[in-house]
Motif scaffolding. Structure first.
Motif, PDB file in Angstrom:
ATOM      1  N   THR A  21       0.851  -1.184   0.000  1.00 21.82           N
ATOM      2  CA  THR A  21       0.000   0.000   0.000  1.00 21.82           C
ATOM      3  C   THR A  21       0.893   1.242   0.000  1.00 21.82           C
ATOM      4  O   THR A  21       2.065   1.168   0.402  1.00 21.82           O
ATOM      5  CB  THR A  21      -0.899   0.046   1.244  1.00 21.82           C
ATOM      6  N   PRO A  22       0.351   2.385  -0.400  1.00 23.24           N
ATOM      7  CA  PRO A  22       1.143   3.622  -0.321  1.00 23.24           C
ATOM      8  C   PRO A  22       1.656   3.902   1.093  1.00 23.24           C
ATOM      9  O   PRO A  22       2.769   4.397   1.264  1.00 23.24           O
ATOM     10  CB  PRO A  22       0.167   4.704  -0.788  1.00 23.24           C
ATOM     11  N   GLU A  23       0.862   3.546   2.086  1.00 24.94           N
ATOM     12  CA  GLU A  23       1.271   3.763   3.480  1.00 24.94           C
ATOM     13  C   GLU A  23       2.462   2.882   3.845  1.00 24.94           C
ATOM     14  O   GLU A  23       3.391   3.311   4.535  1.00 24.94           O
ATOM     15  CB  GLU A  23       0.108   3.494   4.438  1.00 24.94           C
ATOM     16  N   GLU A  24       2.453   1.627   3.393  1.00 24.29           N
ATOM     17  CA  GLU A  24       3.570   0.719   3.657  1.00 24.29           C
ATOM     18  C   GLU A  24       4.838   1.196   2.961  1.00 24.29           C
ATOM     19  O   GLU A  24       5.935   1.135   3.533  1.00 24.29           O
ATOM     20  CB  GLU A  24       3.236  -0.703   3.207  1.00 24.29           C
ATOM     21  N   ILE A  25       4.695   1.669   1.752  1.00 25.11           N
ATOM     22  CA  ILE A  25       5.844   2.185   1.004  1.00 25.11           C
ATOM     23  C   ILE A  25       6.415   3.416   1.711  1.00 25.11           C
ATOM     24  O   ILE A  25       7.632   3.542   1.884  1.00 25.11           O
ATOM     25  CB  ILE A  25       5.460   2.508  -0.456  1.00 25.11           C
ATOM     26  N   ALA A  26       5.544   4.317   2.152  1.00 22.80           N
ATOM     27  CA  ALA A  26       5.998   5.528   2.847  1.00 22.80           C
ATOM     28  C   ALA A  26       6.705   5.169   4.153  1.00 22.80           C
ATOM     29  O   ALA A  26       7.747   5.759   4.476  1.00 22.80           O
ATOM     30  CB  ALA A  26       4.816   6.456   3.114  1.00 22.80           C
ATOM     31  N   ALA A  27       6.174   4.209   4.897  1.00 21.50           N
ATOM     32  CA  ALA A  27       6.796   3.789   6.158  1.00 21.50           C
ATOM     33  C   ALA A  27       8.166   3.181   5.896  1.00 21.50           C
ATOM     34  O   ALA A  27       9.135   3.459   6.608  1.00 21.50           O
ATOM     35  CB  ALA A  27       5.895   2.804   6.893  1.00 21.50           C
ATOM     36  N   SER A  28       8.264   2.363   4.871  1.00 24.02           N
ATOM     37  CA  SER A  28       9.541   1.749   4.515  1.00 24.02           C
ATOM     38  C   SER A  28      10.554   2.812   4.098  1.00 24.02           C
ATOM     39  O   SER A  28      11.714   2.780   4.528  1.00 24.02           O
ATOM     40  CB  SER A  28       9.347   0.741   3.386  1.00 24.02           C
ATOM     41  N   ASP A  29      10.129   3.745   3.268  1.00 24.62           N
ATOM     42  CA  ASP A  29      11.018   4.830   2.827  1.00 24.62           C
ATOM     43  C   ASP A  29      11.523   5.640   4.014  1.00 24.62           C
ATOM     44  O   ASP A  29      12.698   6.019   4.067  1.00 24.62           O
ATOM     45  CB  ASP A  29      10.309   5.739   1.824  1.00 24.62           C
ATOM     46  N   LEU A  30      10.637   5.905   4.976  1.00 22.66           N
ATOM     47  CA  LEU A  30      11.021   6.664   6.164  1.00 22.66           C
ATOM     48  C   LEU A  30      12.047   5.897   6.991  1.00 22.66           C
ATOM     49  O   LEU A  30      13.036   6.469   7.451  1.00 22.66           O
ATOM     50  CB  LEU A  30       9.788   6.994   7.012  1.00 22.66           C
ATOM     51  N   ARG A  31      11.821   4.577   7.187  1.00 24.05           N
ATOM     52  CA  ARG A  31      12.786   3.759   7.921  1.00 24.05           C
ATOM     53  C   ARG A  31      14.150   3.767   7.241  1.00 24.05           C
ATOM     54  O   ARG A  31      15.184   3.924   7.896  1.00 24.05           O
ATOM     55  CB  ARG A  31      12.291   2.314   8.068  1.00 24.05           C
ATOM     56  N   VAL A  32      14.160   3.614   5.922  1.00 26.62           N
ATOM     57  CA  VAL A  32      15.426   3.601   5.172  1.00 26.62           C
ATOM     58  C   VAL A  32      16.148   4.931   5.349  1.00 26.62           C
ATOM     59  O   VAL A  32      17.360   4.971   5.600  1.00 26.62           O
ATOM     60  CB  VAL A  32      15.178   3.292   3.679  1.00 26.62           C
ATOM     61  N   GLU A  33      15.426   6.026   5.240  1.00 25.64           N
ATOM     62  CA  GLU A  33      16.037   7.348   5.390  1.00 25.64           C
ATOM     63  C   GLU A  33      16.570   7.556   6.804  1.00 25.64           C
ATOM     64  O   GLU A  33      17.691   8.048   6.998  1.00 25.64           O
ATOM     65  CB  GLU A  33      15.013   8.439   5.053  1.00 25.64           C
ATOM     66  N   ILE A  35      17.440   5.269   9.135  1.00 29.96           N
ATOM     67  CA  ILE A  35      18.592   4.416   9.410  1.00 29.96           C
ATOM     68  C   ILE A  35      19.812   4.901   8.626  1.00 29.96           C
ATOM     69  O   ILE A  35      20.938   4.892   9.134  1.00 29.96           O
ATOM     70  CB  ILE A  35      18.274   2.944   9.095  1.00 29.96           C
ATOM     71  N   GLY A  36      19.589   5.353   7.402  1.00 30.78           N
ATOM     72  CA  GLY A  36      20.695   5.895   6.612  1.00 30.78           C
ATOM     73  C   GLY A  36      21.341   7.082   7.301  1.00 30.78           C
ATOM     74  O   GLY A  36      22.578   7.212   7.326  1.00 30.78           O
ATOM     75  N   ALA A  64      23.692  -3.603  14.770  1.00 36.80           N
ATOM     76  CA  ALA A  64      23.987  -4.224  13.473  1.00 36.80           C
ATOM     77  C   ALA A  64      22.704  -4.629  12.751  1.00 36.80           C
ATOM     78  O   ALA A  64      22.548  -4.364  11.548  1.00 36.80           O
ATOM     79  CB  ALA A  64      24.891  -5.430  13.665  1.00 36.80           C
ATOM     80  N   ARG A  65      21.774  -5.243  13.462  1.00 35.36           N
ATOM     81  CA  ARG A  65      20.495  -5.646  12.831  1.00 35.36           C
ATOM     82  C   ARG A  65      19.709  -4.425  12.372  1.00 35.36           C
ATOM     83  O   ARG A  65      19.109  -4.424  11.296  1.00 35.36           O
ATOM     84  CB  ARG A  65      19.665  -6.496  13.801  1.00 35.36           C
ATOM     85  N   LEU A  66      19.734  -3.380  13.179  1.00 38.66           N
ATOM     86  CA  LEU A  66      19.043  -2.146  12.819  1.00 38.66           C
ATOM     87  C   LEU A  66      19.659  -1.551  11.553  1.00 38.66           C
ATOM     88  O   LEU A  66      18.951  -1.177  10.629  1.00 38.66           O
ATOM     89  CB  LEU A  66      19.159  -1.183  13.999  1.00 38.66           C
ATOM     90  N   GLU A  67      20.991  -1.504  11.495  1.00 40.66           N
ATOM     91  CA  GLU A  67      21.669  -0.914  10.343  1.00 40.66           C
ATOM     92  C   GLU A  67      21.486  -1.756   9.083  1.00 40.66           C
ATOM     93  O   GLU A  67      21.483  -1.211   7.976  1.00 40.66           O
ATOM     94  CB  GLU A  67      23.159  -0.700  10.640  1.00 40.66           C
ATOM     95  N   ARG A  68      21.342  -3.064   9.227  1.00 39.69           N
ATOM     96  CA  ARG A  68      21.081  -3.936   8.072  1.00 39.69           C
ATOM     97  C   ARG A  68      19.627  -3.866   7.631  1.00 39.69           C
ATOM     98  O   ARG A  68      19.286  -4.331   6.549  1.00 39.69           O
ATOM     99  CB  ARG A  68      21.412  -5.392   8.413  1.00 39.69           C
ATOM    100  N   GLY A  69      18.771  -3.334   8.485  1.00 39.48           N
ATOM    101  CA  GLY A  69      17.359  -3.245   8.151  1.00 39.48           C
ATOM    102  C   GLY A  69      16.587  -4.517   8.436  1.00 39.48           C
ATOM    103  O   GLY A  69      15.478  -4.695   7.948  1.00 39.48           O
TER     104      GLY A  69
END
Length: 96
Positions: A21-33, A35-36, A64-69
């Motif tokens: 869903t768009p919400e899942e994609i947005a949440a994933s993008d936010l997590r990636v940003e 953690i980056g 380490a797990r957090l940084e690997r995602g």
């Protein structure tokens, strides 16, 4: 747009839109940003994961797990990690 990927029979963007869903994609993008930015701050300061463990109290394997995602951090874990990096978590308006 990304190139076609034969393993998923199209581009990642197409596959992602078909399966999330768009919400899942947005949440994933936010997590990636998020953690980056955490990784970038740690590396820019020359702090190893082991040193960050000592400074934050968060165990190195968790870092380490957090940084690997492979894990989703709690807000309290993020706050513990950000403080010794001289950073804080802020809530800001979404750009339109």
């Amino acid at each position: 747009m990304m190139a076609k990927n034969p393993a998923i029979k199209g581009s990642w963007d197409e596959w992602e839109k078909a399966h999330f869903t768009p919400e899942e994609i947005a949440a994933s993008d936010l997590r990636v940003e998020l953690i980056g930015e955490l990784i970038k701050a740690r590396q820019e300061r020359g702090i190893t994961q082991q040193k960050l463990e000592a400074l934050s109290g968060v165990k190195q394997p968790v870092i380490a797990r957090l940084e690997r995602g492979t894990t989703v951090p709690s807000v309290s874990t993020l706050l513990k990690l950000l403080a010794p990096l001289g950073m804080k978590l802020s809530i800001v308006p979404i750009d339109s």
